[in-house]
Design a protein around this motif. Structure first.
Motif, PDB file in Angstrom:
ATOM      1  N   VAL A 259     -74.656 -44.471  -6.091  1.00  0.00           N
ATOM      2  CA  VAL A 259     -75.882 -44.779  -5.213  1.00  0.00           C
ATOM      3  C   VAL A 259     -77.018 -44.102  -6.250  1.00  0.00           C
ATOM      4  CG1 VAL A 259     -77.064 -43.528  -3.454  1.00  0.00           C
ATOM      5  CG2 VAL A 259     -74.770 -44.197  -2.959  1.00  0.00           C
ATOM      6  N   MET A 260     -76.663 -43.289  -7.083  1.00  0.00           N
ATOM      7  CA  MET A 260     -77.661 -42.765  -8.385  1.00  0.00           C
ATOM      8  C   MET A 260     -78.166 -44.002  -9.050  1.00  0.00           C
ATOM      9  SD  MET A 260     -78.142 -39.783  -7.258  1.00  0.00           S
ATOM     10  CE  MET A 260     -77.157 -38.651  -6.141  1.00  0.00           C
ATOM     11  N   LEU A 261     -77.116 -44.772  -9.363  1.00  0.00           N
ATOM     12  CA  LEU A 261     -77.262 -46.089 -10.111  1.00  0.00           C
ATOM     13  C   LEU A 261     -78.390 -47.019  -9.535  1.00  0.00           C
ATOM     14  CD1 LEU A 261     -74.296 -47.246 -11.770  1.00  0.00           C
ATOM     15  CD2 LEU A 261     -75.791 -45.548 -12.445  1.00  0.00           C
ATOM     16  N   VAL A 262     -78.231 -47.047  -8.064  1.00  0.00           N
ATOM     17  CA  VAL A 262     -79.178 -47.905  -7.193  1.00  0.00           C
ATOM     18  C   VAL A 262     -80.684 -47.374  -7.475  1.00  0.00           C
ATOM     19  CG1 VAL A 262     -79.907 -48.601  -4.875  1.00  0.00           C
ATOM     20  CG2 VAL A 262     -77.502 -48.569  -5.632  1.00  0.00           C
ATOM     21  N   TRP A 345     -83.231 -56.371 -11.437  1.00  0.00           N
ATOM     22  CA  TRP A 345     -83.141 -56.386  -9.995  1.00  0.00           C
ATOM     23  C   TRP A 345     -81.722 -56.952  -9.773  1.00  0.00           C
ATOM     24  CZ3 TRP A 345     -85.752 -54.003  -7.053  1.00  0.00           C
ATOM     25  CH2 TRP A 345     -87.170 -53.677  -7.142  1.00  0.00           C
ATOM     26  N   ILE A 346     -81.106 -57.758 -10.661  1.00  0.00           N
ATOM     27  CA  ILE A 346     -79.618 -58.169 -10.446  1.00  0.00           C
ATOM     28  C   ILE A 346     -78.914 -56.932 -10.842  1.00  0.00           C
ATOM     29  CG2 ILE A 346     -77.903 -59.421 -11.452  1.00  0.00           C
ATOM     30  CD1 ILE A 346     -79.879 -61.489 -12.438  1.00  0.00           C
ATOM     31  N   ALA A 347     -79.051 -56.066 -11.446  1.00  0.00           N
ATOM     32  CA  ALA A 347     -78.356 -54.616 -11.795  1.00  0.00           C
ATOM     33  C   ALA A 347     -78.515 -53.899 -10.377  1.00  0.00           C
ATOM     34  CB  ALA A 347     -78.878 -54.074 -12.966  1.00  0.00           C
ATOM     35  N   PHE A 348     -79.847 -54.024 -10.018  1.00  0.00           N
ATOM     36  CA  PHE A 348     -79.941 -53.168  -8.658  1.00  0.00           C
ATOM     37  C   PHE A 348     -79.029 -53.549  -7.406  1.00  0.00           C
ATOM     38  CE2 PHE A 348     -82.165 -53.195  -4.559  1.00  0.00           C
ATOM     39  CZ  PHE A 348     -82.539 -51.759  -4.355  1.00  0.00           C
ATOM     40  N   GLY A 349     -79.192 -54.750  -7.490  1.00  0.00           N
ATOM     41  CA  GLY A 349     -78.192 -55.619  -6.384  1.00  0.00           C
ATOM     42  C   GLY A 349     -76.599 -55.342  -6.583  1.00  0.00           C
ATOM     43  N   LEU A 350     -76.155 -55.351  -7.836  1.00  0.00           N
ATOM     44  CA  LEU A 350     -74.810 -55.127  -8.207  1.00  0.00           C
ATOM     45  C   LEU A 350     -74.433 -53.478  -7.809  1.00  0.00           C
ATOM     46  CD1 LEU A 350     -74.168 -57.092 -11.228  1.00  0.00           C
ATOM     47  CD2 LEU A 350     -73.150 -57.575  -9.115  1.00  0.00           C
ATOM     48  N   SER A 351     -75.477 -52.637  -8.217  1.00  0.00           N
ATOM     49  CA  SER A 351     -75.124 -51.416  -7.848  1.00  0.00           C
ATOM     50  C   SER A 351     -74.867 -51.101  -6.369  1.00  0.00           C
ATOM     51  CB  SER A 351     -76.549 -50.348  -8.364  1.00  0.00           C
ATOM     52  OG  SER A 351     -76.469 -50.644  -9.787  1.00  0.00           O
ATOM     53  N   ILE A 352     -75.639 -51.777  -5.467  1.00  0.00           N
ATOM     54  CA  ILE A 352     -75.436 -51.456  -4.144  1.00  0.00           C
ATOM     55  C   ILE A 352     -73.913 -51.889  -3.608  1.00  0.00           C
ATOM     56  CG2 ILE A 352     -76.179 -52.252  -1.760  1.00  0.00           C
ATOM     57  CD1 ILE A 352     -78.911 -52.662  -2.848  1.00  0.00           C
ATOM     58  N   LEU A 353     -73.492 -53.280  -4.386  1.00  0.00           N
ATOM     59  CA  LEU A 353     -72.426 -53.993  -4.034  1.00  0.00           C
ATOM     60  C   LEU A 353     -71.181 -52.840  -4.481  1.00  0.00           C
ATOM     61  CD1 LEU A 353     -70.680 -56.196  -2.972  1.00  0.00           C
ATOM     62  CD2 LEU A 353     -70.686 -57.301  -5.452  1.00  0.00           C
ATOM     63  N   ILE A 354     -71.174 -52.533  -5.790  1.00  0.00           N
ATOM     64  CA  ILE A 354     -69.939 -51.655  -5.952  1.00  0.00           C
ATOM     65  C   ILE A 354     -70.019 -50.168  -5.324  1.00  0.00           C
ATOM     66  CG2 ILE A 354     -69.929 -52.780  -8.451  1.00  0.00           C
ATOM     67  CD1 ILE A 354     -71.190 -50.021  -9.508  1.00  0.00           C
ATOM     68  N   THR A 355     -71.070 -49.727  -4.696  1.00  0.00           N
ATOM     69  CA  THR A 355     -71.079 -48.462  -3.965  1.00  0.00           C
ATOM     70  C   THR A 355     -70.044 -48.882  -2.620  1.00  0.00           C
ATOM     71  OG1 THR A 355     -73.283 -47.799  -4.879  1.00  0.00           O
ATOM     72  CG2 THR A 355     -72.495 -46.956  -2.781  1.00  0.00           C
ATOM     73  N   ILE A 356     -70.480 -49.951  -2.149  1.00  0.00           N
ATOM     74  CA  ILE A 356     -69.825 -50.317  -0.876  1.00  0.00           C
ATOM     75  C   ILE A 356     -68.308 -50.459  -1.077  1.00  0.00           C
ATOM     76  CG2 ILE A 356     -69.500 -52.045   0.866  1.00  0.00           C
ATOM     77  CD1 ILE A 356     -72.560 -52.557   0.500  1.00  0.00           C
ATOM     78  N   LEU A 357     -67.983 -51.190  -2.264  1.00  0.00           N
ATOM     79  CA  LEU A 357     -66.449 -51.437  -2.679  1.00  0.00           C
ATOM     80  C   LEU A 357     -65.642 -50.167  -2.967  1.00  0.00           C
ATOM     81  CD1 LEU A 357     -66.963 -54.651  -4.532  1.00  0.00           C
ATOM     82  CD2 LEU A 357     -66.265 -54.571  -2.483  1.00  0.00           C
TER      83      LEU A 357
END
Length: 369
Positions: A259-262, A345-357
């Motif tokens: 979440v902090m990476l987001v 912005w791509i990194a932002f989206g990936l950060s959200i994805l791995i938080t969920i995973l």
């Protein structure tokens, strides 16, 4: 000290393109993967002590060679060989920490190791930035060569070899623990760790070049910003981990770090080169490191049986090797065509994805292989 300035050295000092710098950092990642794999195999077979010693001395040789090499392809080969030898240390060092510690204080032990690393990182980039700005990039490689030799001397002189460090011989009839490569839950964890590392390593692989090219930050300023990361970890990681080390659901803590990476990538994209936003980015990325990394490595070293620990830690190190390949190559390719902000912005989206995973793994990760 060397790694944060590698892309700047290649682009600003030697005049290579962003994509060429990205491929050079990718060569580091490939060497890192092979080094971690070989280091893990050798650690399980021979023990951790001499793998660490020879890795420190061998990597010093290749750092020294980088002082003199300017041909692009020779640089690629030398960076690859440096990473190969240097990252053989990682699984050996992790097994050493696990050997010296007890299960109840293992998270804190790994945090103490990170404390030592970040104590160096709190000063290394600041010193390296000043050296690059006023003396030249080659002196960074020379200084890093000397620190590697010093580390090898300290290990040999003050932590001498003991026969107990050699792996215990296993009876032929005794079954070995589950291979890391057959542990499906662990493989999923490793894939997510590689993506997490790819995102976090933007801090060193591309962000210094972004700040320099898009906003004109000097090497000294970039060095001080990167040093803030190490300083934050040094000052607050140990007290926080001491309060959290009793937690056994590692995935929840790793997700909190994600979440902090987001937040970090959001601050980087919206910052517009403002120094305050650059500091906020560093703070958030540092908190991501603080909450995720100690629990990642504790999960990796605690999951296997002792006779498979080197293999599990090798795979864990390989995840970061993959991240070292994808972080610069992927981001630099996107940045060269679409700009750095698109990459982040791509990194932002990936950060959200791995938080969920990571959160989705919190139950299955608790089961033993």
């Amino acid at each position: 000290m060397v790694l944060p300035f590698m892309t700047l050295f290649l682009t600003k000092d030697l005049g290579y393109s962003l994509s060429q710098a990205g491929w050079a950092m990718g060569a580091y990642g490939v060497g890192s993967i092979l080094g971690a794999y070989i280091g893990g195999q050798l650690t399980d077979k021979y023990g951790f002590y001499y793998i660490q010693l020879y890795s420190l001395l061998g990597s010093a040789i290749f750092l020294f060679l980088l002082v003199f090499i300017e041909d692009y392809y020779l640089i690629l080969v030398t960076i690859f060989l440096f990473a190969l030898v240097a990252d053989a240390l990682r699984p050996a060092n992790s097994v050493a920490i696990a050997t010296y510690s007890k299960p109840e204080n293992r998270t804190r032990s790994f945090s103490l190791m990170k404390f030592a690393i970040n104590l160096g990182f709190a000063t290394g980039p600041a010193v390296g930035g000043m050296i690059a700005q006023y003396a030249g990039y080659h002196w960074i490689f020379l200084l890093n060569t000397l620190t590697n030799i010093l580390a090898a001397y300290i290990l040999f002189r003050y932590l001498p070899y003991d026969d107990s460090y050699r792996p215990a011989k296993r009876e032929a009839t005794t079954p070995r623990g589950l291979s890391a490569y057959k542990d499906i839950t662990y493989i999923k964890f490793i894939i997510l760790t590689a993506i997490w590392g790819m995102l976090f390593f933007q801090l060193f692989a591309t962000v210094p070049t972004y700040w320099s090219m898009d906003y004109g930050f000097s090497e000294g300023k970039i060095g001080r910003l990167l040093a803030l990361n190490g300083l934050i970890i040094v000052l607050i990681e140990m007290p926080i981990v001491k309060r959290l080390e009793h937690l056994t659901n590692f995935m929840e803590m790793i997700a909190l770090g994600s979440v902090m990476l987001v937040g970090g990538f959001l601050a980087l994209n919206l910052g517009g080169g403002l120094p305050g936003m650059a500091v906020l980015f560093i703070v958030l990325m540092s908190m991501g490191e603080l909450f995720s990394m100690p629990f990642m490595i504790n999960y990796a070293v605690s999951r296997p049986d002792e006779d498979r620990r080197g293999q599990y830690m090798a795979l864990y190190s390989i995840a970061y090797g993959v991240a070292n390949i994808l972080a610069p190559i992927g981001a630099m390719q996107v940045a060269e065509i679409y700009g750095f902000n698109t990459a982040y912005w791509i990194a932002f989206g990936l950060s959200i994805l791995i938080t969920i995973l990571f959160l989705s793994m919190r139950k299955v990760a608790m089961t033993r292989p």
